[in-house]
Design an enzyme around this catalytic site. Structure first.
Site, PDB file in Angstrom:
ATOM      1  CB  ILE A 168      -0.950  -0.067   1.165  1.00  0.00           C
ATOM      2  CG1 ILE A 168      -2.213   0.729   0.917  1.00  0.00           C
ATOM      3  CG2 ILE A 168      -0.309   0.478   2.488  1.00  0.00           C
ATOM      4  CD1 ILE A 168      -3.455   0.524   1.829  1.00  0.00           C
ATOM      5  CG  HIS A 178       5.286  -9.480   5.071  1.00  0.00           C
ATOM      6  ND1 HIS A 178       5.113  -9.463   6.552  1.00  0.00           N
ATOM      7  CD2 HIS A 178       6.078  -8.075   4.923  1.00  0.00           C
ATOM      8  CE1 HIS A 178       5.447  -8.091   7.062  1.00  0.00           C
ATOM      9  NE2 HIS A 178       6.004  -7.437   6.135  1.00  0.00           N
TER      10      HIS A 178
HETATM   11  P1  5GP Z   1       6.770  -4.630   7.351  1.00  0.00           P
HETATM   12  O1  5GP Z   1       7.407  -3.219   7.956  1.00  0.00           O
HETATM   13  O2  5GP Z   1       6.233  -5.438   8.488  1.00  0.00           O
HETATM   14  O3  5GP Z   1       8.283  -5.508   6.881  1.00  0.00           O
HETATM   15  O4  5GP Z   1       6.045  -4.583   6.171  1.00  0.00           O
HETATM   16  C1  5GP Z   1       4.690  -4.166   6.120  1.00  0.00           C
HETATM   17  C2  5GP Z   1       4.353  -3.782   4.672  1.00  0.00           C
HETATM   18  O5  5GP Z   1       2.793  -3.982   4.843  1.00  0.00           O
HETATM   19  C3  5GP Z   1       4.647  -2.274   4.591  1.00  0.00           C
HETATM   20  O6  5GP Z   1       5.180  -2.001   3.394  1.00  0.00           O
HETATM   21  C4  5GP Z   1       3.145  -1.604   4.447  1.00  0.00           C
HETATM   22  O7  5GP Z   1       3.239  -0.579   3.660  1.00  0.00           O
HETATM   23  C5  5GP Z   1       2.285  -2.918   4.049  1.00  0.00           C
HETATM   24  N1  5GP Z   1       0.810  -2.595   4.504  1.00  0.00           N
HETATM   25  C6  5GP Z   1       0.364  -2.368   5.595  1.00  0.00           C
HETATM   26  N2  5GP Z   1      -0.906  -2.588   5.791  1.00  0.00           N
HETATM   27  C7  5GP Z   1      -1.231  -2.677   4.529  1.00  0.00           C
HETATM   28  C8  5GP Z   1      -2.599  -2.999   3.925  1.00  0.00           C
HETATM   29  O8  5GP Z   1      -3.485  -2.857   4.596  1.00  0.00           O
HETATM   30  N3  5GP Z   1      -2.634  -3.312   2.607  1.00  0.00           N
HETATM   31  C9  5GP Z   1      -1.281  -3.483   1.846  1.00  0.00           C
HETATM   32  N4  5GP Z   1      -1.338  -3.866   0.685  1.00  0.00           N
HETATM   33  N5  5GP Z   1      -0.222  -3.336   2.117  1.00  0.00           N
HETATM   34  C10 5GP Z   1       0.000  -3.150   3.704  1.00  0.00           C
END
Ligand code: 5GP
Length: 114
Positions: free
Chosen positions: A31, A100
């Site tokens: 997102i 992820h």
């Molecule tokens: P992390 O910081 O946990 O490695 O990555 C989480 C990722 O998920 C971030 O890059 C963030 O932008 C993405 N993200 C968080 N909430 C959502 C959502 O509701 N939809 C989508 N498509 N991406 C999300």
């Protein structure tokens, strides 16, 4: 424990731009993209962080990597190059506690190690 935001995407409770899906994984556009192509590959099994992955998950994690590779090819960044990132816990900046793999590509990432 309540389901993660990614499980809500898997269950179609919240929308996402889905790039790929199979029995074990889903891949959708981040997102807040950090690169022209920024896609998340998510195992449907809720594993909070890489720390919670076990031997039992070996095949699943390998599958996620192969899906990431296939998506890179489909999006034509396999030859130009791309980065696969797993953030684990606070110092890495993990914000969603459902394991992820980030696929980042579409421009040079050489100066962007974070
Ligand atoms: P992390 O910081 O946990 O490695 O990555 C989480 C990722 O998920 C971030 O890059 C963030 O932008 C993405 N993200 C968080 N909430 C959502 C959502 O509701 N939809 C989508 N498509 N991406 C999300």
């Amino acid at each position: 424990m309540s389901e993660s935001i990614f499980t809500k995407i898997i269950n179609r409770e919240i929308p996402a731009t889905i790039e790929y899906e199979d029995e074990f994984t889903i891949a959708f556009h981040d997102i807040h993209p950090q690169a022209p192509i920024h896609i998340l590959v998510v195992p449907k099994k809720e594993i909070q962080t890489l720390n919670q992955a076990t031997e039992e998950d070996t095949k699943l994690l390998g599958h996620c990597l192969l899906i990431a590779k296939n998506i890179a090819k489909t999006r034509q960044i396999d030859e130009s190059g791309y980065r696969i990132v797993i953030n684990c816990n606070a110092d890495a900046g993990q914000t969603v506690f459902h394991l992820h793999f980030h696929i980042l590509g579409g421009h040079s990432l050489q100066l962007a190690m974070g």
